[in-house]
Design an enzyme around this catalytic site. Sequence first.
Site, PDB file in Angstrom:
ATOM      1  N   ILE A  19       0.203 -23.337  -0.830  1.00  0.00           N
ATOM      2  CA  ILE A  19      -1.171 -23.764  -1.118  1.00  0.00           C
ATOM      3  C   ILE A  19      -1.219 -24.858  -2.177  1.00  0.00           C
ATOM      4  O   ILE A  19      -2.288 -25.358  -2.516  1.00  0.00           O
ATOM      5  CB  ILE A  19      -2.044 -22.565  -1.567  1.00  0.00           C
ATOM      6  CG1 ILE A  19      -1.406 -21.830  -2.755  1.00  0.00           C
ATOM      7  CG2 ILE A  19      -2.273 -21.612  -0.422  1.00  0.00           C
ATOM      8  CD1 ILE A  19      -2.243 -20.675  -3.280  1.00  0.00           C
ATOM      9  N   GLY A  20      -0.062 -25.246  -2.703  1.00  0.00           N
ATOM     10  CA  GLY A  20      -0.013 -26.321  -3.686  1.00  0.00           C
ATOM     11  C   GLY A  20       1.410 -26.792  -3.870  1.00  0.00           C
ATOM     12  O   GLY A  20       2.365 -26.035  -3.682  1.00  0.00           O
ATOM     13  N   GLY A  22       3.926 -29.674  -6.279  1.00  0.00           N
ATOM     14  CA  GLY A  22       4.071 -30.688  -7.308  1.00  0.00           C
ATOM     15  C   GLY A  22       5.501 -31.196  -7.338  1.00  0.00           C
ATOM     16  O   GLY A  22       6.311 -30.848  -6.480  1.00  0.00           O
ATOM     17  N   ALA A  25       7.484 -27.972  -8.820  1.00  0.00           N
ATOM     18  CA  ALA A  25       7.106 -26.605  -8.455  1.00  0.00           C
ATOM     19  C   ALA A  25       6.307 -26.583  -7.163  1.00  0.00           C
ATOM     20  O   ALA A  25       5.749 -27.588  -6.732  1.00  0.00           O
ATOM     21  CB  ALA A  25       6.297 -25.971  -9.581  1.00  0.00           C
ATOM     22  N   VAL A  27       3.488 -23.831  -5.048  1.00  0.00           N
ATOM     23  CA  VAL A  27       2.669 -22.627  -5.181  1.00  0.00           C
ATOM     24  C   VAL A  27       2.420 -22.056  -3.786  1.00  0.00           C
ATOM     25  O   VAL A  27       1.995 -22.789  -2.878  1.00  0.00           O
ATOM     26  CB  VAL A  27       1.310 -22.919  -5.862  1.00  0.00           C
ATOM     27  CG1 VAL A  27       0.509 -21.631  -6.030  1.00  0.00           C
ATOM     28  CG2 VAL A  27       1.526 -23.586  -7.212  1.00  0.00           C
ATOM     29  N   LYS A  42       3.776 -19.306  -8.276  1.00  0.00           N
ATOM     30  CA  LYS A  42       4.308 -20.630  -8.589  1.00  0.00           C
ATOM     31  C   LYS A  42       5.825 -20.508  -8.704  1.00  0.00           C
ATOM     32  O   LYS A  42       6.338 -19.661  -9.447  1.00  0.00           O
ATOM     33  CB  LYS A  42       3.714 -21.147  -9.901  1.00  0.00           C
ATOM     34  CG  LYS A  42       4.099 -22.584 -10.215  1.00  0.00           C
ATOM     35  CD  LYS A  42       3.220 -23.149 -11.311  1.00  0.00           C
ATOM     36  CE  LYS A  42       3.424 -24.655 -11.449  1.00  0.00           C
ATOM     37  NZ  LYS A  42       2.463 -25.281 -12.338  1.00  0.00           N
ATOM     38  N   ASP A 136      -3.198 -32.316 -18.375  1.00  0.00           N
ATOM     39  CA  ASP A 136      -3.413 -32.886 -17.047  1.00  0.00           C
ATOM     40  C   ASP A 136      -4.719 -32.355 -16.468  1.00  0.00           C
ATOM     41  O   ASP A 136      -4.782 -31.939 -15.316  1.00  0.00           O
ATOM     42  CB  ASP A 136      -2.239 -32.567 -16.126  1.00  0.00           C
ATOM     43  CG  ASP A 136      -2.251 -33.435 -14.857  1.00  0.00           C
ATOM     44  OD1 ASP A 136      -2.947 -34.472 -14.853  1.00  0.00           O
ATOM     45  OD2 ASP A 136      -1.573 -33.062 -13.878  1.00  0.00           O
ATOM     46  N   LYS A 138      -8.136 -32.454 -14.740  1.00  0.00           N
ATOM     47  CA  LYS A 138      -8.774 -33.293 -13.732  1.00  0.00           C
ATOM     48  C   LYS A 138      -9.448 -32.348 -12.738  1.00  0.00           C
ATOM     49  O   LYS A 138      -9.116 -31.158 -12.695  1.00  0.00           O
ATOM     50  CB  LYS A 138      -7.742 -34.183 -13.020  1.00  0.00           C
ATOM     51  CG  LYS A 138      -6.570 -33.402 -12.419  1.00  0.00           C
ATOM     52  CD  LYS A 138      -5.496 -34.318 -11.887  1.00  0.00           C
ATOM     53  CE  LYS A 138      -4.296 -33.501 -11.396  1.00  0.00           C
ATOM     54  NZ  LYS A 138      -3.218 -34.365 -10.899  1.00  0.00           N
ATOM     55  N   ASP A 154      -3.136 -24.028 -14.172  1.00  0.00           N
ATOM     56  CA  ASP A 154      -1.987 -24.711 -14.795  1.00  0.00           C
ATOM     57  C   ASP A 154      -2.147 -24.946 -16.288  1.00  0.00           C
ATOM     58  O   ASP A 154      -1.517 -25.837 -16.840  1.00  0.00           O
ATOM     59  CB  ASP A 154      -1.716 -26.064 -14.112  1.00  0.00           C
ATOM     60  CG  ASP A 154      -0.749 -25.902 -12.946  1.00  0.00           C
ATOM     61  OD1 ASP A 154      -0.361 -24.763 -12.688  1.00  0.00           O
ATOM     62  OD2 ASP A 154      -0.391 -26.895 -12.320  1.00  0.00           O
TER      63      ASP A 154
END
Length: 434
Positions: A19-20, A22, A25, A27, A42, A136, A138, A154
């Site tokens: 679902i995520g 980076g 890492a 997730v 994560k 970070d 946003k 995060d």
Amino acid sequence: MSTAKVKRCVGKYELGRTIGEGTFAKVRFARNSKTGDAVAIKILDKEKVLKNKMVEQIKREIATMKLIKHPNVVRLYEVMGSKTKIFLVLEFVKGGELFDKIVNHGRLREDEARKYFQQLINAVDYCHSRGVYHRDLKPENLLLDENGNLKVSDFGLSALSLQVRADGLLHTTCGTPNYVAPEVLNDKGYDGTTSDLWSCGVILFVLLAGYLPFEDDNVINLYKKISDAEFSCPAWLSSDAKRLIKRILDPNPITRITIPELLEDAWFKKGYKPPIFNENCDTNLDDIDAVFKDSEEHHVTEKKEEQPAALNAFDLISMSKGLKLGSLFDREQEFKRETRFSSKSSANEIMSKIEEAAKPLGFEVQKKNYKMRLENMKAGRKGNLNIATEVFQVAPSLHMVEVRKAKGDTLEFHKFYKNLSTSLKDVVWKSEED
């Protein structure tokens, strides 16, 4: 395909879709096989942590995050380790990202934007009081729960290489350029408190205006606009809102408004409700040390999947908004950074069709099991566009395909998906209603 499926498990958790994603890492959605509770896990690369001599520092970060139990911060429940990975078990927030709300519906009303901003400042202030900085902030890192409450993700985990030097300042340039404070860009050291607040100011502007205050295709020009605080508020904002934004987006961190001053601001205080929560419940920190021990007795067991992951009713519900399964196979694709379609074709045929469609668009393709990674070799506005795809089995003759932006610009992903969907018309299954 064989009807026998092997799910990937980490300890008591059954791992689902990614679902995520980076740089360092990934997730994944997961559920506790004993309780059925949904979580997000994560996954960090232990080798990179050890190589960069970050063990003690990460232990401190994770210990602090486990102690943070704020209603507007995503909770960290527990930590596990295998021989090669670190697993952080996090609260699963099902309401989606605030970013999607903005790009799909445009700017927010002032009262709605104020509510989210108040919750954001509550979370930031609480974490700062415990020495934790985000760096970070946003809209993409702001999630919404099923009740529409904001949750910052995060916090303390997005920048695990946090380093404070003898001068008491941070010196690592990080974050998303459009949201980064001027002092972060000039590389002379910065205070995590004031730089996070600047990012909060940019977020407030985006919520109220529907666009970024600082934007330029040329990075040097963008940095200059940020350093000079070169922006103008749209005419529809109230005078109080404009005044507050200008006090937050002050390029001088010394004269920039502080959070205590912000809490007394007239615009901010309208309808403000301080959070009520209990942070005194017991927290066990023993798992943090165990993660970095080499002995097998401290490692969780991992089982790897060899077939397309099967989706049961629990997984389907987790992927839809609330319990409305009608929203699962998205009809409104515009501006999403993750989308899905259903297909009655075989998993292998779907994979081949996606590869055939992606290569003429300039993408390199990597395949593993029933997952694909597509990377555009030509850099776009935010670097190379990376696409992650995965095929799930919903029923013996029905698959769901997830297409997700892993890296790069959201609008470039949207353009890619339009081209891809044109090429996959023969693969996508539509009901008679569609």
